[in-house]
Write an enzyme that holds these catalytic residues in place. Structure first.
Site, PDB file in Angstrom:
ATOM      1  CE  LYS A  38      -0.354  -0.173   4.834  1.00  0.00           C
ATOM      2  NZ  LYS A  38      -0.709  -0.907   6.395  1.00  0.00           N
ATOM      3  NE  ARG A 136      -7.287   0.801  10.633  1.00  0.00           N
ATOM      4  CZ  ARG A 136      -6.533   0.651  10.212  1.00  0.00           C
ATOM      5  NH1 ARG A 136      -5.091   1.796   9.628  1.00  0.00           N
ATOM      6  NH2 ARG A 136      -5.869  -0.126   9.307  1.00  0.00           N
ATOM      7  CE1 TYR A 266      12.978  31.802   1.107  1.00  0.00           C
ATOM      8  CE2 TYR A 266      13.085  29.505   0.804  1.00  0.00           C
ATOM      9  CZ  TYR A 266      12.733  30.911   0.315  1.00  0.00           C
ATOM     10  OH  TYR A 266      12.471  30.360  -0.987  1.00  0.00           O
ATOM     11  CG  MET A 314       8.317  24.247  -2.230  1.00  0.00           C
ATOM     12  SD  MET A 314       7.303  24.358  -3.155  1.00  0.00           S
ATOM     13  CE  MET A 314       6.484  25.950  -1.994  1.00  0.00           C
TER      14      MET A 314
HETATM   15  C1  LIG Z   1      -0.387  -1.794   6.833  1.00  0.00           C
HETATM   16  C2  LIG Z   1      -1.130  -3.324   6.575  1.00  0.00           C
HETATM   17  C3  LIG Z   1       0.121  -4.364   6.929  1.00  0.00           C
HETATM   18  C4  LIG Z   1       1.454  -4.780   6.810  1.00  0.00           C
HETATM   19  O1  LIG Z   1       1.843  -3.714   7.874  1.00  0.00           O
HETATM   20  P1  LIG Z   1       3.646  -4.153   8.170  1.00  0.00           P
HETATM   21  O2  LIG Z   1       3.431  -3.302  10.263  1.00  0.00           O
HETATM   22  O3  LIG Z   1       4.077  -2.554   7.482  1.00  0.00           O
HETATM   23  O4  LIG Z   1       4.277  -5.036   8.693  1.00  0.00           O
HETATM   24  C5  LIG Z   1      -0.846  -5.485   7.010  1.00  0.00           C
HETATM   25  N1  LIG Z   1      -1.790  -5.585   7.181  1.00  0.00           N
HETATM   26  C6  LIG Z   1      -2.631  -4.035   7.445  1.00  0.00           C
HETATM   27  C7  LIG Z   1      -4.584  -4.579   7.859  1.00  0.00           C
HETATM   28  C8  LIG Z   1      -2.334  -3.512   7.459  1.00  0.00           C
HETATM   29  O5  LIG Z   1      -3.397  -2.038   7.321  1.00  0.00           O
END
Ligand SMILES: *Cc1c(COP(=O)(O)O)cnc(C)c1O
Length: 384
Positions: A38, A136, A266, A314
């Site tokens: 992700k 969640r 800056y 930036m």
């Molecule tokens: C991000 C995520 C993971 C991976 O987590 P890590 O700590 O990076 O291994 C696994 N399961 C879910 C549901 C996640 O959102």
């Protein structure tokens, strides 16, 4: 293009391979690894990283959004892909058509997806998420959830290819509670379905804590460990000899020699205390370089550490290179990475920015080109 890219991200294939081996040592041979890619693969680059992971034995992938999953399919990745966030109803048909595996935590979503499956004339694989304490997504461990899953089990165009939960901590007490709730829900769900879908619970910190030896579930779901990152809430991962995968480099765009007492950047927050050679590097906070590197951050140039002086702009940084002999315009600058024994890692940026390593890495702009130092044999067999 006019001149060299301002910044480059390189991935080290050997490091990815070794980190996968490290994960493999924490599980049993039959365990399936679902690699989490992700957020642009934690900033590493979605498609390139997914190809490297699957080349080295990661059997499934997980992403946060349908868009990421489609990008992987568009790039030709055929492995099972789980979408970890709940699917909006507008994307159900696309999910089903592309054989993606959304996570469900409501009956409404299950019905929507089932309708898409009926329209396509084929069963849609899904994962069921159980909320055991993260608060969640997921079905709460209640009788009413069981009733809903029992109804879901009658939808003949859905097939459950996984049931999972996500731990909020590797702390033995809290994860024992979460695992107990998960097992209770799983047993009921499997009874309703009439089959036992693969279970997956452990992400990086649970794996690093050695929890697989206790849980022995069919699948694990690491992200951080694959990238060589110590998970943020882990007290055990530092023992694993992880190898950082990503390096971020730039070059010296301009050099200037200034006398003692010259303000730099800056707000004139920095003033030279001796004649100084200042290197200007085309990398700034718009590229993902934390502003907090000002004052105590450093880079590597010709194998020497060199300090960030003045503000991080930036699009540019200013570096004191007075102590580096024969430095020239065009010289390589390592922002994250290693030169021999010397290294700057994402953890160092995270400490200065008072955050966690995956936060700083996911801020590296996705527009920066990602390249890979491939292993010689892999390059021949499976071009990236
Ligand atoms: C991000 C995520 C993971 C991976 O987590 P890590 O700590 O990076 O291994 C696994 N399961 C879910 C549901 C996640 O959102």
């Amino acid at each position: 293009m006019d001149g060299p890219a301002r910044l480059r991200v390189h991935l080290d294939e050997a490091a990815i391979r070794d980190n996968i081996q490290t994960v493999r040592r924490l599980i049993t041979p039959a365990t399936t690894v679902m690699g989490v890619v992700k957020a642009n693969a934690y900033g590493h680059g979605l498609v390139l990283t997914a190809r490297l992971l699957t080349r080295h034995g990661v059997q499934q992938l997980a992403v946060a959004t349908t868009g990421e999953a489609c990008a992987l399919r568009d790039a030709g990745l055929q492995v099972p892909i789980t979408v970890l966030s709940p699917p909006p109803s507008a994307v159900m048909v696309e999910l089903a058509a592309r054989g993606l595996r959304p996570s469900l935590s409501t009956l409404a979503a299950a019905r929507d997806l089932h309708r898409a499956g009926v329209r396509l004339g084929r069963p849609v694989p899904v994962h069921l998420e159980i909320d055991t304490g993260l608060g969640r997504f997921g079905w709460a461990p209640t009788a009413s959830s069981i009733a809903q899953i029992t109804h879901l089990a009658t939808l003949d165009h859905l097939v459950v290819s996984g049931i999972y939960t996500h731990l909020s901590s590797e702390h033995p007490d809290s994860c024992a509670d979460q695992l107990r709730l998960f097992t209770w829900m799983y047993t009921k769900a499997a009874a309703a379905l009439g089959y036992r879908p693969p279970r997956h619970v452990l992400a990086s910190s649970g794996l690093a804590a050695g929890l697989h030896r206790r849980t022995r579930l069919e699948m694990v779901r690491p992200g951080a460990l694959l990238y060589g990152l110590t998970p943020s809430y882990s007290r055990t991962a530092s023992m694993l000899c992880l190898r950082p995968v990503l390096s971020l480099t730039s070059h010296i765009e301009h050099l200037t020699c200034v006398p003692s007492g010259t303000p730099i950047g800056y707000g004139a927050t920095y003033r030279t205390t001796a004649p100084t050679v200042v290197a200007v590097v085309p990398a700034g906070f718009a590229d993902g370089v934390p502003r907090q590197l000002a004052g105590s951050g450093r880079v590597l140039i010709c194998g020497h550490y060199a300090s960030v002086i003045g503000c991080v702009g930036m699009t540019h940084l200013t570096i004191d290179v007075t102590h580096i002999p024969q430095v020239v315009v065009g010289e390589a600058v390592i922002l994250i990475g290693a030169h021999g024994e010397r290294a700057i890692d994402a953890q160092e940026w995270a400490r200065l920015a008072k955050t966690i390593n995956s936060d700083v890495l996911t801020r590296i702009a996705p527009t920066i080109s990602r390249t890979v130092t491939t292993l010689p044999h892999a390059e021949r067999e499976l071009p990236v």
